[in-house]
Write a protein that holds these residues in place. Structure first.
Motif, PDB file in Angstrom:
ATOM      1  N   LEU A   1       0.784  -1.235   0.024  1.00 52.18           N
ATOM      2  CA  LEU A   1       0.016   0.059   0.051  1.00 52.18           C
ATOM      3  C   LEU A   1       1.002   1.170  -0.013  1.00 52.18           C
ATOM      4  CD1 LEU A   1      -2.877  -1.108   2.367  1.00 52.18           C
ATOM      5  CD2 LEU A   1      -3.135  -0.676   0.167  1.00 52.18           C
ATOM      6  N   PHE A   2       2.062   1.430   0.639  1.00 50.69           N
ATOM      7  CA  PHE A   2       2.752   2.627   0.715  1.00 50.69           C
ATOM      8  C   PHE A   2       3.589   2.525  -0.599  1.00 50.69           C
ATOM      9  CE2 PHE A   2       7.105   4.204   1.398  1.00 50.69           C
ATOM     10  CZ  PHE A   2       6.700   5.399   2.189  1.00 50.69           C
ATOM     11  N   SER A   3       4.065   1.443  -1.261  1.00 52.29           N
ATOM     12  CA  SER A   3       4.360   1.464  -2.482  1.00 52.29           C
ATOM     13  C   SER A   3       3.471   2.253  -3.671  1.00 52.29           C
ATOM     14  CB  SER A   3       4.750   0.325  -3.280  1.00 52.29           C
ATOM     15  OG  SER A   3       5.252   0.181  -4.494  1.00 52.29           O
ATOM     16  N   ILE A   4       2.150   1.849  -3.609  1.00 55.81           N
ATOM     17  CA  ILE A   4       1.062   2.395  -4.516  1.00 55.81           C
ATOM     18  C   ILE A   4       1.041   4.116  -3.788  1.00 55.81           C
ATOM     19  CG2 ILE A   4      -1.610   2.573  -4.971  1.00 55.81           C
ATOM     20  CD1 ILE A   4      -1.418  -0.358  -4.598  1.00 55.81           C
TER      21      ILE A   4
ATOM     22  N   ILE B   1      -0.640   9.538  -3.857  1.00 54.15           N
ATOM     23  CA  ILE B   1      -1.761   9.565  -3.036  1.00 54.15           C
ATOM     24  C   ILE B   1      -1.759  10.230  -1.732  1.00 54.15           C
ATOM     25  CG2 ILE B   1      -3.773   8.434  -2.063  1.00 54.15           C
ATOM     26  CD1 ILE B   1      -3.554   6.215  -4.232  1.00 54.15           C
ATOM     27  N   GLY B   2      -0.681   9.752  -1.014  1.00 51.74           N
ATOM     28  CA  GLY B   2      -0.565  10.487   0.357  1.00 51.74           C
ATOM     29  C   GLY B   2      -1.699  10.516   1.189  1.00 51.74           C
TER      30      GLY B   2
ATOM     31  N   MET C   1       4.875   7.126   6.358  1.00 49.58           N
ATOM     32  CA  MET C   1       5.742   8.254   5.743  1.00 49.58           C
ATOM     33  C   MET C   1       7.315   7.554   6.019  1.00 49.58           C
ATOM     34  SD  MET C   1       5.420  11.066   8.821  1.00 49.58           S
ATOM     35  CE  MET C   1       7.009  11.823   8.294  1.00 49.58           C
ATOM     36  N   VAL C   2       8.041   8.248   5.233  1.00 47.32           N
ATOM     37  CA  VAL C   2       9.523   7.878   5.262  1.00 47.32           C
ATOM     38  C   VAL C   2      10.116   9.068   6.191  1.00 47.32           C
ATOM     39  CG1 VAL C   2      11.809   7.693   4.065  1.00 47.32           C
ATOM     40  CG2 VAL C   2       9.591   7.052   2.927  1.00 47.32           C
ATOM     41  N   THR C   3      10.926   8.222   7.045  1.00 44.08           N
ATOM     42  CA  THR C   3      11.666   9.092   7.950  1.00 44.08           C
ATOM     43  C   THR C   3      13.081   9.443   7.727  1.00 44.08           C
ATOM     44  OG1 THR C   3      12.427   7.211   9.615  1.00 44.08           O
ATOM     45  CG2 THR C   3      10.335   8.283   9.988  1.00 44.08           C
ATOM     46  N   GLU C   4      13.705   9.999   8.329  1.00 48.20           N
ATOM     47  CA  GLU C   4      15.362  10.485   7.931  1.00 48.20           C
ATOM     48  C   GLU C   4      16.240   9.392   8.631  1.00 48.20           C
ATOM     49  OE1 GLU C   4      15.858  13.694  11.391  1.00 48.20           O
ATOM     50  OE2 GLU C   4      15.879  14.373   9.377  1.00 48.20           O
TER      51      GLU C   4
END
Length: 344
Positions: free
Chosen positions: A110-113, A119-120, A125-128
């Motif tokens: 789902l995150f890949s889509i 879409i967001g 979310m990606v962190t640092e």
């Protein structure tokens, strides 16, 4: 017994009746992927695009799952589900995941889509914490943009292909041979059904027939250009209304020795007409084609007028586009007609 008529080289609708077989260098088609995709049929094109998106989503979904697995995000997510309230932002105290809210391969997919189609939803979310995750995020966005660009380009080219415009360029069903200015002429009528014009329209004709050289070489489809005339001179035409295009049958014409008695015995005779021009609204070059076999050429007939002036403007009656009438025409070849004139 009448001889069987040979196959047409070009159909009445402009389709070329040629089958390509035993092509060994199939890899050349992959070197021009874009043209290959445009030439495919709609079901195949849509299937390829659908599989491209699904495969890219699955591939990057696997990458995101591996990143989460290598960093230990899945273990901490499982622990969080068992011990809710521990830590902040959905993770134990002091632990920062590479991607938040990744619990399984399904959530990674789902995150890949969400990443590729932007879409967001906000739950992931990606962190640092992981530079590798940031790099994968950049790569997936670039791959998604490339797939979208190719898809939009192919859809635009398929929906605006030149042959779609050529369907509104029409030719008379039959061609005729009759006298014009005292000379035998091969004539046909061409017209454009749309109000948007074809710019820089040119037209040319070829005779396609089986020939043999003096050395015995047989050419099954010998293409011979024939000189033609039109009402505005030259090959360029102003196709604002239907025009009668004609070819003067002189000593340089391949029809020089054809008479009404032997016309229908030329089963190998085929006259191809090619109309080319630029579409005014899109700027795309289009080409319309048709052909006339021997039994589609009417001797001693002429096209009826279809343009008339009504209420201060010119009106075209397309119901009479292919209608012809009989006119007095010599029943002899152009060679015999020219010889008789020279004797007189």
């Amino acid at each position: 017994r009448a001889r069987e008529r040979r196959a047409r080289f070009v159909g009445k609708n402009g389709a070329c009746n040629v089958a390509h077989k035993n092509i060994r260098e199939q890899g050349r088609f992959l070197q021009d992927v874009f043209t290959t995709l445009v030439d495919l049929k709609w079901p195949h094109t849509l299937l390829i695009f659908t599989m491209s998106f699904l495969c890219s989503w699955l591939l990057f979904g696997m990458v995101w799952w591996l990143i989460a697995f290598a960093h230990g995000d899945l273990d901490h997510s499982t622990r969080l589900q068992r011990e809710p309230g521990e830590g902040a932002a959905g993770a134990p105290a002091g632990f920062v995941p590479c991607v938040t809210s990744i619990h399984s391969f399904t959530s990674a997919f789902l995150f890949s889509i969400e990443v590729q189609v932007t879409i967001g939803f906000g739950g992931r979310m990606v962190t640092e914490e992981c530079p590798a995750a940031i790099l994968v995020l950049i790569v997936q966005n670039i791959v998604g943009l490339v797939i979208n660009a190719i898809m939009l380009g192919c859809i635009f080219m398929k929906t605006s292909q030149a042959h779609r415009r050529a369907e509104t360029l029409i030719f008379s069903k039959h061609a005729v041979i009759a006298l014009r200015e005292g000379k035998l002429c091969f004539m046909l009528r061409v017209g454009d059904l749309r109000k948007s014009m074809i710019i820089s329209a040119t037209i040319r004709m070829q005779v396609v027939k089986k020939t043999a050289s003096l050395e015995g070489e047989v050419v099954p489809l010998n293409q011979i250009d024939i000189q033609m005339e039109n009402p505005v001179g030259g090959n360029s035409i102003f196709l604002v209304s239907p025009l009668i295009i004609y070819h003067v049958i002189d000593k340089n014409s391949p029809l020089y020795d054809i008479s009404p008695l032997n016309l229908h015995h030329h089963e190998d005779l085929e006259i191809i007409v090619i109309l080319e021009g630029v579409v005014e609204t899109t700027g795309i070059t289009t080409q319309a084609r048709t052909s006339y076999l021997a039994d589609e050429i009417l001797w001693g007939q002429r096209f009826v007028p279809i343009v008339a002036e009504e209420d201060g403007r010119y009106s075209v009656d397309y119901s009479k586009f292919g209608n012809t009438v009989k006119v007095p025409t010599p029943s002899c070849t152009a060679r015999q007609l020219e010889e008789d004139k020279s004797i007189m």
